[in-house]
Design a protein around this motif. Structure first.
Motif, PDB file in Angstrom:
ATOM      1  N   UNK A 149      -7.298  -1.981   5.313  1.00  0.00           N
ATOM      2  CA  UNK A 149      -6.574  -2.797   6.136  1.00  0.00           C
ATOM      3  C   UNK A 149      -7.223  -2.791   7.760  1.00  0.00           C
ATOM      4  N   UNK A 150      -8.134  -1.621   8.472  1.00  0.00           N
ATOM      5  CA  UNK A 150      -8.222  -1.591   9.770  1.00  0.00           C
ATOM      6  C   UNK A 150      -8.028  -1.073  10.682  1.00  0.00           C
ATOM      7  N   UNK A 151      -6.452  -1.351  11.096  1.00  0.00           N
ATOM      8  CA  UNK A 151      -5.801  -0.837  12.530  1.00  0.00           C
ATOM      9  C   UNK A 151      -4.725  -0.502  11.369  1.00  0.00           C
ATOM     10  N   UNK A 152      -3.717   0.643  11.784  1.00  0.00           N
ATOM     11  CA  UNK A 152      -2.213   1.011  11.343  1.00  0.00           C
ATOM     12  C   UNK A 152      -1.407  -0.524  11.062  1.00  0.00           C
ATOM     13  N   UNK A 153      -1.634  -1.065  12.592  1.00  0.00           N
ATOM     14  CA  UNK A 153      -0.442  -2.174  12.121  1.00  0.00           C
ATOM     15  C   UNK A 153      -0.906  -3.254  10.838  1.00  0.00           C
ATOM     16  N   UNK A 154      -2.219  -3.412  10.538  1.00  0.00           N
ATOM     17  CA  UNK A 154      -2.264  -3.612   9.328  1.00  0.00           C
ATOM     18  C   UNK A 154      -2.288  -3.015   8.515  1.00  0.00           C
ATOM     19  N   UNK A 155      -2.321  -1.800   8.269  1.00  0.00           N
ATOM     20  CA  UNK A 155      -1.744  -0.964   7.339  1.00  0.00           C
ATOM     21  C   UNK A 155      -0.308  -1.394   7.118  1.00  0.00           C
ATOM     22  N   UNK A 156       0.592  -1.130   7.774  1.00  0.00           N
ATOM     23  CA  UNK A 156       1.924  -1.580   7.770  1.00  0.00           C
ATOM     24  C   UNK A 156       1.962  -3.126   7.275  1.00  0.00           C
ATOM     25  N   UNK A 157       1.584  -4.077   7.625  1.00  0.00           N
ATOM     26  CA  UNK A 157       1.416  -5.538   7.152  1.00  0.00           C
ATOM     27  C   UNK A 157       1.502  -5.387   5.916  1.00  0.00           C
ATOM     28  N   UNK A 158       0.260  -4.824   5.287  1.00  0.00           N
ATOM     29  CA  UNK A 158      -0.015  -4.874   3.689  1.00  0.00           C
ATOM     30  C   UNK A 158       0.640  -4.030   3.421  1.00  0.00           C
ATOM     31  N   UNK A 159       1.038  -3.026   3.536  1.00  0.00           N
ATOM     32  CA  UNK A 159       2.006  -2.017   2.330  1.00  0.00           C
ATOM     33  C   UNK A 159       3.463  -3.175   2.671  1.00  0.00           C
ATOM     34  N   UNK A 160       3.851  -3.457   3.394  1.00  0.00           N
ATOM     35  CA  UNK A 160       4.972  -4.950   3.710  1.00  0.00           C
ATOM     36  C   UNK A 160       4.901  -5.781   2.708  1.00  0.00           C
ATOM     37  N   UNK A 161       4.323  -6.136   2.791  1.00  0.00           N
ATOM     38  CA  UNK A 161       3.648  -7.243   1.758  1.00  0.00           C
ATOM     39  C   UNK A 161       3.147  -7.014   0.401  1.00  0.00           C
ATOM     40  N   UNK A 162       3.258  -6.252   0.096  1.00  0.00           N
ATOM     41  CA  UNK A 162       2.366  -5.112  -1.134  1.00  0.00           C
ATOM     42  C   UNK A 162       4.675  -4.770  -1.736  1.00  0.00           C
ATOM     43  N   UNK A 163       4.960  -3.919  -1.431  1.00  0.00           N
ATOM     44  CA  UNK A 163       6.248  -4.304  -1.751  1.00  0.00           C
ATOM     45  C   UNK A 163       7.782  -4.980  -1.594  1.00  0.00           C
ATOM     46  N   UNK A 164       7.285  -5.774  -0.394  1.00  0.00           N
ATOM     47  CA  UNK A 164       7.966  -6.587  -0.092  1.00  0.00           C
ATOM     48  C   UNK A 164       7.541  -9.038  -1.442  1.00  0.00           C
ATOM     49  N   UNK A 165       6.327  -8.428  -1.519  1.00  0.00           N
ATOM     50  CA  UNK A 165       6.196  -9.489  -1.821  1.00  0.00           C
ATOM     51  C   UNK A 165       5.388  -9.320  -4.119  1.00  0.00           C
ATOM     52  N   UNK A 166       5.018  -7.830  -3.557  1.00  0.00           N
ATOM     53  CA  UNK A 166       4.546  -8.445  -5.413  1.00  0.00           C
ATOM     54  C   UNK A 166       5.125  -6.907  -6.289  1.00  0.00           C
ATOM     55  N   UNK A 167       5.894  -6.341  -5.301  1.00  0.00           N
ATOM     56  CA  UNK A 167       6.633  -5.374  -6.400  1.00  0.00           C
ATOM     57  C   UNK A 167       7.876  -5.944  -7.350  1.00  0.00           C
ATOM     58  N   UNK A 168       8.535  -6.750  -6.313  1.00  0.00           N
ATOM     59  CA  UNK A 168       9.679  -7.662  -6.570  1.00  0.00           C
ATOM     60  C   UNK A 168       9.011  -8.616  -7.402  1.00  0.00           C
TER      61      UNK A 168
END
Length: 168
Positions: A149-168
């Motif tokens: 992800x490259x930055x802490x902000x983008x890491x938070x964004x990718x984790x949110x994408x994974x948990x809120x979009x892919x895991x569901x």
């Protein structure tokens, strides 16, 4: 080339391309032989060969990093199919996309329908594609965790994408 997976509803050709063994896919409808190509990594000659044995309806790009678009011009020229990508990543393509992948919209080839899931974080326009229990993630998600992800902000964004979009 034998498919990576096949059943009555789908044929999946998974091809490892280039020095980083990037995955590219040819997703085929067994009833119509229509297909969708996912990503255009380097050294895509085998990808083109497999895809040309089908009626390619679309080329979908999961994100705009060079290792996923290095053979873009070669593949698009050989296959002549319309190209889709997440709009925030479209600027990196050597030629304009024909359409933008939008969250929840489907791209069809015969009876195969891939649904786009917008998953920013790895890149602003990262998009995963799903059909039933099958998921094509580009670099959003690997077996060991999220993509770079490259930055802490983008890491938070990718984790949110994974948990809120892919895991569901």
């Amino acid at each position: 080339m034998a498919p990576h997976y096949q059943d009555d509803d789908i044929i999946i050709h998974k091809l490892k391309c280039g020095p980083y063994d990037n995955n590219a896919y040819v997703i085929v409808c067994p009833q119509t032989n229509e297909s969708i190509v996912i990503d255009t990594p380097p050294d895509a000659a085998e990808l083109v060969t497999v895809a040309k044995a089908t009626d390619v309806k679309a080329i979908l790009i999961t994100h705009n990093h060079m290792d996923h678009i290095q053979s873009f011009a070669e593949v698009v020229s050989a296959l002549g199919a319309p190209v889709g990508i997440g709009e925030p990543d479209a600027h990196a393509l050597p030629t304009p996309a024909d359409f933008f992948l939008k969250d929840g919209e489907e791209v069809k080839a015969g009876t195969v329908s891939l649904k786009a899931i917008f998953t920013p974080g790895h890149t602003p326009g990262s998009t995963c594609l799903t059909m039933g229990r099958r998921l094509f993630t580009g670099d959003t998600l690997f077996p060991g965790g999220p993509g770079k992800s490259g930055t802490p902000e983008k890491l938070k964004q990718i984790i949110d994408s994974i948990t809120s979009k892919l895991f569901v």
